[in-house]
Scaffold this motif. Structure first.
Motif, short mmCIF file in Angstrom:
data_model
loop_
_atom_site.label_atom_id
_atom_site.label_comp_id
_atom_site.label_asym_id
_atom_site.label_seq_id
_atom_site.Cartn_x
_atom_site.Cartn_y
_atom_site.Cartn_z
N GLY A 1 19.43 -15.34 -6.19
CA GLY A 1 19.20 -14.97 -7.54
C GLY A 1 20.32 -14.19 -7.79
O GLY A 1 20.65 -13.64 -8.95
N ALA A 2 21.71 -14.58 -7.40
CA ALA A 2 22.69 -13.64 -7.73
C ALA A 2 23.41 -13.92 -9.37
O ALA A 2 23.19 -15.01 -9.82
N TRP A 3 23.79 -13.18 -9.74
CA TRP A 3 24.77 -13.13 -11.11
C TRP A 3 25.90 -13.18 -10.92
O TRP A 3 26.54 -12.24 -9.82
N LEU A 4 26.63 -13.70 -11.74
CA LEU A 4 28.03 -13.98 -11.55
C LEU A 4 28.93 -13.77 -12.93
O LEU A 4 28.35 -14.67 -13.86
N ASP A 5 29.95 -13.22 -13.24
CA ASP A 5 30.60 -13.07 -14.40
C ASP A 5 30.80 -14.47 -14.93
O ASP A 5 31.30 -15.30 -13.97
N LEU A 6 30.51 -14.82 -16.27
CA LEU A 6 30.82 -15.99 -16.61
C LEU A 6 32.24 -16.51 -16.57
O LEU A 6 32.48 -17.89 -16.16
N GLU A 7 33.24 -15.58 -16.39
CA GLU A 7 34.85 -16.06 -16.31
C GLU A 7 35.01 -16.62 -14.82
O GLU A 7 35.84 -17.14 -14.66
N LEU A 8 34.10 -16.36 -14.13
CA LEU A 8 34.19 -16.81 -12.59
C LEU A 8 33.13 -17.99 -12.33
O LEU A 8 33.53 -18.74 -11.66
N LYS A 9 32.05 -17.82 -13.10
CA LYS A 9 31.07 -18.84 -12.87
C LYS A 9 31.54 -20.25 -13.26
O LYS A 9 31.18 -21.22 -12.77
N ARG A 10 32.14 -20.23 -14.40
CA ARG A 10 32.57 -21.55 -15.20
C ARG A 10 33.29 -22.22 -14.27
O ARG A 10 33.39 -23.56 -14.01
N PRO A 11 34.64 -21.51 -13.62
CA PRO A 11 35.53 -22.52 -12.77
C PRO A 11 34.94 -22.69 -11.47
O PRO A 11 35.18 -23.93 -10.96
N PHE A 12 33.96 -21.73 -11.06
CA PHE A 12 33.21 -22.36 -9.69
C PHE A 12 32.44 -23.49 -9.87
O PHE A 12 32.60 -24.29 -9.16
#
Length: 108
Positions: free
Chosen positions: A42-53
């Motif tokens: 259920g990890a949270w990831l900052d949007l600025e990193l989640k989008r390119p991933f």
């Protein structure tokens, strides 16, 4: 030296994940293992990193025609959609054409 994309995702996810965990199949499955870890925890990831991933997956040449007979690929397709729906939510279609420089193992 800047960290590679998938290593940054693993390090910056809350809770953190492990990139390149030993004993988890062939090296080209590492991205699938990371994605599954993110979903399962259920990890949270900052949007600025989640989008390119996520864009790295969406813009892969096999994204629209996956080999769903491969259980790892089928799980990856499911996990990708689950992770995109987790907070912060990302619309996968909005990532089409987004240029991402990925030097990790190919996403297959």
């Amino acid at each position: 030296m800047a960290k590679r994309l998938f290593q940054r995702v693993a390090d910056e996810a809350k809770p953190p994940a492990i990139w390149g965990r030993p004993g988890c199949g062939p090296p080209d499955y590492a991205a699938y293992v990371l994605l599954d870890d993110l979903v399962e925890s259920g990890a949270w990831l900052d949007l600025e990193l989640k989008r390119p991933f996520l864009a790295a997956w969406v813009n892969d040449e096999d994204f629209d025609n996956p080999d769903l007979n491969d259980p790892i690929v089928a799980l990856g397709q499911s996990d990708l959609r689950k992770f995109a729906a987790m907070d912060p939510v990302v619309d996968l279609e909005s990532l089409r054409g987004m240029k991402v420089y990925v030097i990790e193992p190919y996403l297959r």
